[in-house]
Scaffold this motif. Sequence first.
Motif, PDB file in Angstrom:
ATOM      1  N   GLY A  54     -10.554 -89.781  57.862  1.00 43.30           N
ATOM      2  CA  GLY A  54     -11.123 -89.995  56.536  1.00 43.30           C
ATOM      3  C   GLY A  54     -12.121 -88.920  56.125  1.00 43.30           C
ATOM      4  O   GLY A  54     -12.914 -89.136  55.211  1.00 43.30           O
ATOM      5  N   ASP A  55     -12.097 -87.771  56.780  1.00 46.12           N
ATOM      6  CA  ASP A  55     -13.033 -86.700  56.427  1.00 46.12           C
ATOM      7  C   ASP A  55     -12.308 -85.396  56.074  1.00 46.12           C
ATOM      8  O   ASP A  55     -12.799 -84.304  56.329  1.00 46.12           O
ATOM      9  CB  ASP A  55     -14.042 -86.457  57.550  1.00 46.12           C
ATOM     10  CG  ASP A  55     -13.401 -86.003  58.856  1.00 46.12           C
ATOM     11  OD1 ASP A  55     -12.167 -86.074  58.955  1.00 46.12           O
ATOM     12  OD2 ASP A  55     -14.137 -85.588  59.757  1.00 46.12           O
ATOM     13  N   LEU A  56     -11.145 -85.529  55.461  1.00 48.03           N
ATOM     14  CA  LEU A  56     -10.362 -84.352  55.075  1.00 48.03           C
ATOM     15  C   LEU A  56     -10.905 -83.798  53.760  1.00 48.03           C
ATOM     16  O   LEU A  56     -10.995 -84.498  52.761  1.00 48.03           O
ATOM     17  CB  LEU A  56      -8.884 -84.723  54.914  1.00 48.03           C
ATOM     18  CG  LEU A  56      -7.946 -83.582  54.536  1.00 48.03           C
ATOM     19  CD1 LEU A  56      -7.933 -82.523  55.626  1.00 48.03           C
ATOM     20  CD2 LEU A  56      -6.554 -84.112  54.289  1.00 48.03           C
ATOM     21  N   HIS A  57     -11.283 -82.523  53.784  1.00 49.82           N
ATOM     22  CA  HIS A  57     -11.798 -81.830  52.606  1.00 49.82           C
ATOM     23  C   HIS A  57     -11.116 -80.463  52.528  1.00 49.82           C
ATOM     24  O   HIS A  57     -10.670 -79.940  53.557  1.00 49.82           O
ATOM     25  CB  HIS A  57     -13.320 -81.635  52.714  1.00 49.82           C
ATOM     26  CG  HIS A  57     -14.071 -82.908  52.867  1.00 49.82           C
ATOM     27  ND1 HIS A  57     -14.234 -83.804  51.840  1.00 49.82           N
ATOM     28  CD2 HIS A  57     -14.694 -83.448  53.937  1.00 49.82           C
ATOM     29  CE1 HIS A  57     -14.927 -84.841  52.265  1.00 49.82           C
ATOM     30  NE2 HIS A  57     -15.220 -84.653  53.546  1.00 49.82           N
ATOM     31  N   PRO A  58     -11.042 -79.893  51.349  1.00 55.05           N
ATOM     32  CA  PRO A  58     -10.413 -78.573  51.219  1.00 55.05           C
ATOM     33  C   PRO A  58     -11.048 -77.522  52.139  1.00 55.05           C
ATOM     34  O   PRO A  58     -10.351 -76.652  52.669  1.00 55.05           O
ATOM     35  CB  PRO A  58     -10.625 -78.209  49.755  1.00 55.05           C
ATOM     36  CG  PRO A  58     -10.744 -79.520  49.059  1.00 55.05           C
ATOM     37  CD  PRO A  58     -11.412 -80.439  50.044  1.00 55.05           C
ATOM     38  N   LYS A  59     -12.337 -77.623  52.351  1.00 56.59           N
ATOM     39  CA  LYS A  59     -13.033 -76.677  53.219  1.00 56.59           C
ATOM     40  C   LYS A  59     -12.481 -76.748  54.655  1.00 56.59           C
ATOM     41  O   LYS A  59     -12.316 -75.720  55.324  1.00 56.59           O
ATOM     42  CB  LYS A  59     -14.524 -77.001  53.209  1.00 56.59           C
ATOM     43  CG  LYS A  59     -15.383 -76.060  53.973  1.00 56.59           C
ATOM     44  CD  LYS A  59     -16.853 -76.473  53.819  1.00 56.59           C
ATOM     45  CE  LYS A  59     -17.750 -75.570  54.637  1.00 56.59           C
ATOM     46  NZ  LYS A  59     -19.154 -75.962  54.519  1.00 56.59           N
ATOM     47  N   ILE A  60     -12.170 -77.937  55.120  1.00 57.62           N
ATOM     48  CA  ILE A  60     -11.616 -78.116  56.470  1.00 57.62           C
ATOM     49  C   ILE A  60     -10.208 -77.540  56.552  1.00 57.62           C
ATOM     50  O   ILE A  60      -9.847 -76.893  57.539  1.00 57.62           O
ATOM     51  CB  ILE A  60     -11.641 -79.606  56.871  1.00 57.62           C
ATOM     52  CG1 ILE A  60     -13.091 -80.046  57.072  1.00 57.62           C
ATOM     53  CG2 ILE A  60     -10.807 -79.859  58.112  1.00 57.62           C
ATOM     54  CD1 ILE A  60     -13.266 -81.514  57.336  1.00 57.62           C
ATOM     55  N   VAL A  61      -9.410 -77.753  55.505  1.00 58.47           N
ATOM     56  CA  VAL A  61      -8.051 -77.211  55.484  1.00 58.47           C
ATOM     57  C   VAL A  61      -8.094 -75.683  55.527  1.00 58.47           C
ATOM     58  O   VAL A  61      -7.353 -75.051  56.285  1.00 58.47           O
ATOM     59  CB  VAL A  61      -7.277 -77.708  54.242  1.00 58.47           C
ATOM     60  CG1 VAL A  61      -5.914 -77.038  54.147  1.00 58.47           C
ATOM     61  CG2 VAL A  61      -7.129 -79.217  54.278  1.00 58.47           C
ATOM     62  N   VAL A  62      -8.981 -75.098  54.743  1.00 56.88           N
ATOM     63  CA  VAL A  62      -9.122 -73.640  54.739  1.00 56.88           C
ATOM     64  C   VAL A  62      -9.550 -73.153  56.118  1.00 56.88           C
ATOM     65  O   VAL A  62      -9.060 -72.131  56.615  1.00 56.88           O
ATOM     66  CB  VAL A  62     -10.118 -73.183  53.649  1.00 56.88           C
ATOM     67  CG1 VAL A  62     -10.458 -71.713  53.798  1.00 56.88           C
ATOM     68  CG2 VAL A  62      -9.552 -73.461  52.275  1.00 56.88           C
ATOM     69  N   GLU A  63     -10.439 -73.876  56.769  1.00 59.60           N
ATOM     70  CA  GLU A  63     -10.886 -73.497  58.108  1.00 59.60           C
ATOM     71  C   GLU A  63      -9.714 -73.500  59.093  1.00 59.60           C
ATOM     72  O   GLU A  63      -9.555 -72.553  59.871  1.00 59.60           O
ATOM     73  CB  GLU A  63     -11.969 -74.449  58.590  1.00 59.60           C
ATOM     74  CG  GLU A  63     -12.476 -74.145  59.973  1.00 59.60           C
ATOM     75  CD  GLU A  63     -13.517 -75.132  60.451  1.00 59.60           C
ATOM     76  OE1 GLU A  63     -13.753 -75.163  61.665  1.00 59.60           O
ATOM     77  OE2 GLU A  63     -14.085 -75.878  59.627  1.00 59.60           O
ATOM     78  N   TYR A  64      -8.897 -74.534  59.071  1.00 60.38           N
ATOM     79  CA  TYR A  64      -7.736 -74.591  59.967  1.00 60.38           C
ATOM     80  C   TYR A  64      -6.762 -73.454  59.672  1.00 60.38           C
ATOM     81  O   TYR A  64      -6.206 -72.854  60.592  1.00 60.38           O
ATOM     82  CB  TYR A  64      -7.024 -75.947  59.860  1.00 60.38           C
ATOM     83  CG  TYR A  64      -7.596 -76.978  60.792  1.00 60.38           C
ATOM     84  CD1 TYR A  64      -7.175 -77.061  62.109  1.00 60.38           C
ATOM     85  CD2 TYR A  64      -8.572 -77.858  60.364  1.00 60.38           C
ATOM     86  CE1 TYR A  64      -7.702 -77.993  62.981  1.00 60.38           C
ATOM     87  CE2 TYR A  64      -9.119 -78.799  61.226  1.00 60.38           C
ATOM     88  CZ  TYR A  64      -8.675 -78.861  62.525  1.00 60.38           C
ATOM     89  OH  TYR A  64      -9.212 -79.784  63.390  1.00 60.38           O
ATOM     90  N   ILE A  65      -6.551 -73.142  58.413  1.00 60.16           N
ATOM     91  CA  ILE A  65      -5.653 -72.044  58.046  1.00 60.16           C
ATOM     92  C   ILE A  65      -6.200 -70.715  58.554  1.00 60.16           C
ATOM     93  O   ILE A  65      -5.462 -69.902  59.113  1.00 60.16           O
ATOM     94  CB  ILE A  65      -5.428 -72.012  56.521  1.00 60.16           C
ATOM     95  CG1 ILE A  65      -4.608 -73.224  56.083  1.00 60.16           C
ATOM     96  CG2 ILE A  65      -4.744 -70.712  56.097  1.00 60.16           C
ATOM     97  CD1 ILE A  65      -4.519 -73.413  54.584  1.00 60.16           C
ATOM     98  N   LEU A  66      -7.501 -70.488  58.377  1.00 61.76           N
ATOM     99  CA  LEU A  66      -8.101 -69.232  58.828  1.00 61.76           C
ATOM    100  C   LEU A  66      -8.060 -69.098  60.351  1.00 61.76           C
ATOM    101  O   LEU A  66      -7.779 -68.017  60.880  1.00 61.76           O
ATOM    102  CB  LEU A  66      -9.529 -69.107  58.306  1.00 61.76           C
ATOM    103  CG  LEU A  66      -9.660 -68.875  56.801  1.00 61.76           C
ATOM    104  CD1 LEU A  66     -11.130 -68.896  56.387  1.00 61.76           C
ATOM    105  CD2 LEU A  66      -9.001 -67.579  56.384  1.00 61.76           C
ATOM    106  N   VAL A  67      -8.339 -70.183  61.062  1.00 65.99           N
ATOM    107  CA  VAL A  67      -8.282 -70.140  62.526  1.00 65.99           C
ATOM    108  C   VAL A  67      -6.847 -69.855  62.978  1.00 65.99           C
ATOM    109  O   VAL A  67      -6.627 -69.049  63.888  1.00 65.99           O
ATOM    110  CB  VAL A  67      -8.813 -71.453  63.141  1.00 65.99           C
ATOM    111  CG1 VAL A  67      -8.488 -71.545  64.621  1.00 65.99           C
ATOM    112  CG2 VAL A  67     -10.316 -71.568  62.917  1.00 65.99           C
ATOM    113  N   ALA A  68      -5.869 -70.493  62.348  1.00 66.40           N
ATOM    114  CA  ALA A  68      -4.463 -70.272  62.712  1.00 66.40           C
ATOM    115  C   ALA A  68      -4.052 -68.831  62.434  1.00 66.40           C
ATOM    116  O   ALA A  68      -3.368 -68.203  63.254  1.00 66.40           O
ATOM    117  CB  ALA A  68      -3.565 -71.237  61.944  1.00 66.40           C
ATOM    118  N   MET A  69      -4.485 -68.281  61.302  1.00 67.22           N
ATOM    119  CA  MET A  69      -4.146 -66.901  60.978  1.00 67.22           C
ATOM    120  C   MET A  69      -4.808 -65.928  61.956  1.00 67.22           C
ATOM    121  O   MET A  69      -4.188 -64.947  62.382  1.00 67.22           O
ATOM    122  CB  MET A  69      -4.548 -66.583  59.537  1.00 67.22           C
ATOM    123  CG  MET A  69      -3.685 -67.248  58.504  1.00 67.22           C
ATOM    124  SD  MET A  69      -4.266 -67.079  56.811  1.00 67.22           S
ATOM    125  CE  MET A  69      -4.429 -65.320  56.648  1.00 67.22           C
TER     126      MET A  69
END
Length: 82
Positions: A54-69
Amino acid sequence: MRHPTHYFVLLGLLLVGLWGIYMFSYFPAMRMAIMVSLSVAYVAWGIVHHAHHGDLHPKIVVEYILVAMFALLIFATLLYLA
């Protein structure tokens, strides 16, 4: 650790990806496809994990994308230079 099942799934994804990279060590295009798939799976896992909490925010999604990249860049560089 609140949800060990989530982390076991992540560990399983990473282990299968590493196994695939090892098994296709002779085929660089397949290794790259496995690494990209693993990065996408990591981002998807992160989204599902945080949505469940219940703590999904766009900032977290961007963080996961950047770490994966970043991880994809590092591993691809190491595998293609070696």
